[in-house]
Structures are given as structure tokens and as C-alpha cells.
Design an enzyme around this catalytic site. Structure first.
Site, PDB file in Angstrom:
ATOM      1  N   GLU A 234      18.522   5.593  22.520  1.00 30.81           N
ATOM      2  CA  GLU A 234      19.419   4.945  21.554  1.00 30.81           C
ATOM      3  C   GLU A 234      20.709   5.744  21.414  1.00 30.81           C
ATOM      4  O   GLU A 234      21.772   5.165  21.184  1.00 30.81           O
ATOM      5  CB  GLU A 234      18.720   4.815  20.193  1.00 30.81           C
ATOM      6  CG  GLU A 234      19.576   4.130  19.120  1.00 30.81           C
ATOM      7  CD  GLU A 234      18.846   3.926  17.800  1.00 30.81           C
ATOM      8  OE1 GLU A 234      17.701   4.413  17.674  1.00 30.81           O
ATOM      9  OE2 GLU A 234      19.411   3.285  16.900  1.00 30.81           O
ATOM     10  N   HIS A 268      15.975  -0.636  22.236  1.00 31.16           N
ATOM     11  CA  HIS A 268      17.385  -0.234  22.368  1.00 31.16           C
ATOM     12  C   HIS A 268      17.799  -0.129  23.838  1.00 31.16           C
ATOM     13  O   HIS A 268      18.577  -0.921  24.314  1.00 31.16           O
ATOM     14  CB  HIS A 268      17.733   1.078  21.634  1.00 31.16           C
ATOM     15  CG  HIS A 268      17.450   1.030  20.179  1.00 31.16           C
ATOM     16  ND1 HIS A 268      18.032   0.100  19.340  1.00 31.16           N
ATOM     17  CD2 HIS A 268      16.623   1.779  19.381  1.00 31.16           C
ATOM     18  CE1 HIS A 268      17.590   0.281  18.105  1.00 31.16           C
ATOM     19  NE2 HIS A 268      16.733   1.286  18.094  1.00 31.16           N
ATOM     20  N   ASP A 319      15.390  -4.347  13.348  1.00 32.71           N
ATOM     21  CA  ASP A 319      15.293  -2.896  13.281  1.00 32.71           C
ATOM     22  C   ASP A 319      15.490  -2.339  11.874  1.00 32.71           C
ATOM     23  O   ASP A 319      14.605  -2.398  11.043  1.00 32.71           O
ATOM     24  CB  ASP A 319      16.285  -2.286  14.297  1.00 32.71           C
ATOM     25  CG  ASP A 319      16.130  -0.783  14.473  1.00 32.71           C
ATOM     26  OD1 ASP A 319      15.234  -0.194  13.840  1.00 32.71           O
ATOM     27  OD2 ASP A 319      16.894  -0.182  15.250  1.00 32.71           O
TER      28      ASP A 319
HETATM   29 ZN   LIG Z   1      13.695   1.584  15.326  1.00 25.75          ZN
END
Ligand SMILES: [Zn+2]
Length: 439
Positions: A234, A268, A319
Site C-alpha cells: 500500500e 491495494h 476499507d
Molecule cells: Zn485495510
């Protein structure tokens, strides 16, 4: 037998007119287009009907940070994480049940029929287990059941506080609530979780930052053929640490440990190199993009089209819930691609709808399509609102948002009707749950 009727519906082979849906025992027994003459006994649905949306990546408690993290220049991913940790310290099974019930009800209002909860807030303050070591997971199970959506509880292995060039660091005071003593203890705790008609149990590796290499095989074995999720690349700092310590990217590490494959969802997948994309696609690893979070946290834009071309199915998640609008997530998947590439039409409306309804990574392969034998999940999106009036039903994903969802049926049960959730005023539910946390 119950029946619904819609003037427009997005069926597996394309848009259809005048569709009658017959349902028994929570499943479609007939899906009949061009059935205008056969509306008898059917409940009329407005607008265009889609299959239920899958929210494949959720941390329910992050909802409490919405609209509260933008002061003083906004900080970074890492300062956001500090605020999230302060919040985590205030939750217990009772307050988490109230918060998660309201958050899952908000998801239902947005058309979500199943949520993948990436669950790592396990233990009491200081890491002391509750009398039931799965008390927090059980609160999430109850929350989803009351909110009327299915839950895939992705119980998350979390063993280390971070990764530096010299190796993993111990968990800090807050992270103790996330951590089990070792991977075997995590596996034993997860092994005590039971599935039910509304709940699947899966596994997650928090990240290569939080799970050392030696523990990955234990997680893989415990997951068996159940859904396995992992936060992947991420932030560039995660890649830098992995390269410094392991000499390879996080994706390469997961591939070497045989963690990739069609039962795995990489969440991600923002900062990848060409070999990473080939590894994820070649193993048919699902990639869950979370565009609103990736924008909110300034993560970057992941290579969604390249991953899809390489073979990875795509799914979507809200998320940290900066917004809960899965139609918006689907639209952002394409809009981010346009911004990054300078081209339109990177994903068709049909491909975006496919990602929006992709339940396979949550262990519900019989959901996500308006087809005979599938779970009877229906989402009716109005085509007569200020946002959607005039839109082509086939392109509704480019116009509509959560506020345009009128009716949501999950497993044949109506959870949202006329934009109202069965639990009542969801704003008030959220307000009460959030007020309890700030006392
Ligand atoms: Zn997460």
C-alpha cells in the site's frame, strides 16, 4: 415462492428488460427477461436491478475516523494510523457490536450484500484475551446478522509491530490488542470460530510488516482452501523495508511462500513492479482495490488494468470507510485509471459491475450474479433521481451513488426498502455508537 419484477436488470449476459425474479429458500429459481405480461404476485422494483455488491475489504471501526482526520494539513498515512490506534484503544465487544451494526447497516444502504471484515482488533487492553478469545469476532458476526448482510470474518494474523532493514520490531502497547503470541496461537484461536448460514471464516496476513516470513506457512495451512487476504504494497515504505530485509518485494516474498493463488486476495497492490504484476496475475490472485481509501491516504494509484490483463480478477472494498459507496468505488476504479493513463475506457461499465459484485474472494461463489441457483441478492438503483435521471441503465455505475439505492434484498430477505434500512435511522444508529466511543 416470492417474486420481484424490474423494468431493467443487468444479467450475466448483459442488460435486459422486464425481468421477473422468482425466489425460493433464498435462491433464484427463475430469472425471466421479457416477462412484462407476467408481473402477477411480483413486487415491483424501481430503476435498474443489479446483483448484490461485495465489500471485500472493511475495517468496521475505522468508520469512526470519517471526517475527523483532515485538520492541520492532513498528515500522512502514518499520522492517520496514529489516530486509528487511539480509537482502537477505546473499543470493547459491546461498543464494537453497536458501531459495527451501524456501519454494516450503512453498507446495506449502499447495496452491499456481503462484507469481508479484515479483523485484527482481537484482545482486551494490553493484549489480555477476553474470556471468549473471539469475543470481538463474535461481536462482528452478530453485527452483520442484525444489519442483514453476510459476513466473511477474515481473522488476521498480526505478530510484529513493523519491519525495518534490520528485521521485525516488537508490537507496541496498542498493537498488543491485535497480536497473538505466535502463529500457532493465532491458528488455534481461529480454529475455534464456527461458520453459520450468514458467516464464513477466512484468514488474513495483516502484511509482511506484521507477519514474519517464518509464520507465513502456518497461516497458509490454517487458511487451507478458505479465503486468504493480505494487505500488499500500500505504501512505498513497505516495499523499501521488504527489499532491505528480505532482498525482494512483498509480492515476491508471498509468492516464494506459496501464498498466492485464486483463493488469495491481495488488498491495494498499489506499488508493484512488472514482476509483481506477472506473479499476481499468473497465479490468478484476486486484487481488491480500495480507491476511496487509496485517494484519502495518498497511497497512489495501483495498476488495476495491468493486473486485470495479467489475469487477476478485481474486487472492491471501502476499507477505512472514508465513504461507504461501492458504486463510487467502482467508478473511481475507472476514473483513477483515466487520470493515470490519459485514456478513457480502461474498464467498461460491465467490467466495473463485475468488480462491484465479485463475491468469490469472500468465499460466496454462489453470489454476485442474477442467475438461477444463485443467492437471491438484488439491488435496485433508481433512475429517476437528480443524479441518475436520463442515465442509460447499462451505464448506471457511471452516474449513481449510494443515495440512489432504493431496495436491497439479501438471500431473499428485504433489508432496505425505499432507501430505509430495517433497523431504522442508520444515521442515528451511527451517531449513538460514535457518541458512546467519545465518552
Ligand atoms: Zn485495510
Amino acid at each position: 415462492v416470492t417474486a420481484w419484477f424490474a423494468e431493467h436488470a443487468l444479467l450475466p449476459d448483459g442488460p435486459a428488460r422486464d425481468v421477473r425474479f422468482d425466489v425460493a429458500d433464498g435462491r433464484f429459481t427463475a430469472v425471466t427477461p421479457d416477462a412484462a405480461a407476467d408481473r402477477s404476485g411480483a413486487t415491483e422494483l424501481p430503476g435498474v436491478v443489479l446483483a448484490g455488491f461485495a465489500n471485500c475489504h472493511s475495517h468496521a471501526f475505522h468508520r469512526a475516523l470519517r471526517g475527523r482526520t483532515h485538520a492541520g494539513g492532513g498528515g500522512s498515512f502514518w499520522t492517520w494510523r496514529t489516530q486509528m490506534y487511539a480509537l482502537a484503544q477505546r473499543l470493547d465487544p459491546e461498543t464494537y457490536l453497536a458501531l459495527a451494526r451501524a456501519v454494516y447497516a450503512e453498507m446495506a444502504l449502499a447495496g452491499v450484500s456481503a462484507v469481508g471484515e479484515f479483523h485484527y482488533l482481537h484482545h482486551g487492553p494490553g493484549g489480555t484475551p477476553y474470556a471468549d478469545p473471539n469475543a470481538m469476532g463474535e461481536a462482528l458476526r452478530e453485527a452483520a446478522a442484525q444489519a442483514g448482510i453476510r459476513l466473511t470474518l477474515l481473522d488476521t494474523c498480526y505478530l510484529a509491530g513493523g519491519l525495518q532493514a534490520s528485521g521485525h520490531v516488537p508490537v507496541d502497547e496498542v498493537q498488543r490488542r491485535f497480536a497473538d503470541p505466535d502463529a500457532d496461537a493465532w491458528a488455534a484461536r481461529v480454529g475455534a470460530l464456527r461458520e453459520d448460514a450468514n458467516t464464513r471464516v477466512g484468514a488474513a496476513v495483516h502484511s509482511v510488516r506484521a507477519v514474519p516470513r517464518a509464520a507465513l506457512a502456518t497461516v497458509r495451512a490454517a487458511a487451507a482452501d478458505r479465503p486468504l487476504h493480505v494487505h500488499l504494497s500500500e505504501q512505498p515504505a513497505e516495499n523499501d523495508a521488504a527489499v532491505a530485509y528480505y532482498g525482494c518485494t512483498p509480492t515476491a516474498l508471498l509468492q516464494a511462500e506459496e501464498m498466492l493463488g485464486p483463493a488469495t486476495t491481495a488488498v491495494h497492490a498499489t506499488h508493484l513492479d512488472g514482476a509483481d504484476v506477472a506473479a499476481l496475475g499468473g497465479t490468478r490472485t484476486i486484487v481488491c482495490m480500495c480507491p476511496s481509501t487509496e485517494a484519502d491516504l495518498a497511497d497512489g494509484i495501483g495498476p488495476a488494468r495491468a493486473l486485470a490483463d495479467a489475469g487477476s480478477p478485481l474486487s472492491l472494498g471501502s476499507d477505512q470507510h472514508a465513504t461507504i459507496d461501492l458504486l463510487g468505488e467502482a467508478r473511481a476504479l475507472e476514473l483513477h485509471e483515466r487520470l493515470a493513463s490519459g485514456e478513457r475506457g480502461r474498464f467498461t461499465a460491465a467490467r466495473l459491475t463485475e468488480a462491484l459484485t465479485a463475491h468469490a474472494g469472500l468465499g460466496w461463489p454462489d453470489a454476485g450474479a442474477l442467475a438461477v441457483g444463485n443467492r437471491a441478492d438484488l439491488v435496485a438503483v433508481r433512475l429517476d433521481t437528480a443524479r441518475t435521471a436520463g442515465a442509460d441503465p447499462a451505464q448506471v455505475v457511471f452516474a449513481a451513488g449510494a443515495a440512489d439505492v432504493d431496495t436491497v434484498v439479501v438471500d431473499g430477505r428485504t433489508v432496505v426498502h425505499g432507501g430505509q434500512h430495517i433497523l431504522g435511522d442508520v444515521g442515528a444508529l451511527l451517531g449513538r455508537a460514535l457518541a458512546e466511543l467519545s465518552r
